[in-house]
Design a protein around this motif. Structure first.
Motif, mmCIF file in Angstrom:
data_model
loop_
_atom_site.group_PDB
_atom_site.id
_atom_site.type_symbol
_atom_site.label_atom_id
_atom_site.label_comp_id
_atom_site.label_asym_id
_atom_site.label_seq_id
_atom_site.Cartn_x
_atom_site.Cartn_y
_atom_site.Cartn_z
ATOM 1 N N ALA A 1 0.830 31.781 -28.217
ATOM 2 C CA ALA A 1 0.662 32.021 -26.784
ATOM 3 C C ALA A 1 -0.703 32.643 -26.507
ATOM 4 C CB ALA A 1 1.779 32.928 -26.266
ATOM 5 N N LYS B 1 -3.452 30.191 -26.719
ATOM 6 C CA LYS B 1 -3.486 29.324 -25.543
ATOM 7 C C LYS B 1 -3.938 30.065 -24.285
ATOM 8 C CE LYS B 1 0.020 26.102 -27.187
ATOM 9 N NZ LYS B 1 -0.715 24.862 -27.154
ATOM 10 N N CYS C 1 2.417 25.326 -20.153
ATOM 11 C CA CYS C 1 1.675 26.524 -19.782
ATOM 12 C C CYS C 1 1.316 26.405 -18.304
ATOM 13 C CB CYS C 1 0.408 26.590 -20.638
ATOM 14 S SG CYS C 1 -0.065 28.227 -21.153
ATOM 15 N N ARG D 1 -0.976 34.134 -17.097
ATOM 16 C CA ARG D 1 -0.811 32.831 -17.732
ATOM 17 C C ARG D 1 0.484 32.873 -18.543
ATOM 18 N NH1 ARG D 1 -2.248 27.797 -16.996
ATOM 19 N NH2 ARG D 1 -2.749 26.654 -18.877
ATOM 20 N N ALA E 1 -2.423 32.668 -22.940
ATOM 21 C CA ALA E 1 -1.288 33.193 -22.186
ATOM 22 C C ALA E 1 -1.066 34.664 -22.517
ATOM 23 C CB ALA E 1 -0.028 32.398 -22.501
ATOM 24 N N PHE F 1 3.146 30.839 -21.075
ATOM 25 C CA PHE F 1 3.443 29.772 -22.018
ATOM 26 C C PHE F 1 4.957 29.738 -22.194
ATOM 27 C CE2 PHE F 1 4.114 28.678 -26.608
ATOM 28 C CZ PHE F 1 3.739 27.339 -26.527
#
Length: 164
Positions: free
Chosen positions: A102, A105, A73, A80, A107, A82
């Protein structure tokens, strides 16, 4: 940031080299999404000013690499991203699990390969992008890759078919 995204090169370093060479003046980063990750390591020796990232695919062997990773990432401008090969998320059956991971996270863009079929779509608030395969496409193309440009929070992308 201008990013060249490739996947599933399966040893076709000649084709990969020609594509990186074509865009070298307009590329900040090359990402290889697995299945012959060693191809990008070999090709990028001739392009030391361009950054590279890569992940292992299901056809790569971790023992061949100093620092094997299967996903990563990073932040590009205000987005962002991933990235992974995709096989661990069962992308052959859809990208829902991958998009959800994603998002978890943090993203808003996810890049993956494995299916050998190019795809760009919005899913659950995440831009899901698969560049397809350079050397072994499964979508009636000559092979594909993606040019991704992130400027602030704006994102532009193109799936590009290999010229034969």
């Amino acid at each position: 940031m201008k990013i060249l995204v490739v996947s599933d090169t399966h040893g076709d370093t000649e084709l990969l080299y020609s594509i990186v060479s074509k865009y070298r003046a307009n590329t900040d980063l090359v990402i290889h999404l697995g299945d012959n990750l060693k191809d990008i390591n070999e090709v990028m020796r001739d392009f030391p000013t361009i950054a590279k990232l890569g992940v292992l695919g299901n056809c790569d062997f971790a023992s061949m690499y100093l620092d094997p990773v299967s996903e990563g990432c990073f932040t590009a401008e205000k987005r962002r991203i991933f990235y992974t090969h995709g096989h661990k998320y069962h992308v052959d059956y859809g990208s829902e699990r991958l998009a959800a991971n994603a998002k978890y996270k943090g993203a808003d863009i996810v890049l993956y390969g494995h299916t050998h079929v190019a795809l760009c779509k919005e899913q659950n608030g995440v831009l899901v992008i698969n560049p397809g395969s350079l050397s072994r496409p499964r979508d009636n193309t000559n092979g594909t890759y993606v040019r991704l440009e992130v400027s602030g929070s704006d994102v532009k992308y193109d799936i590009i078919e290999v010229e034969k």
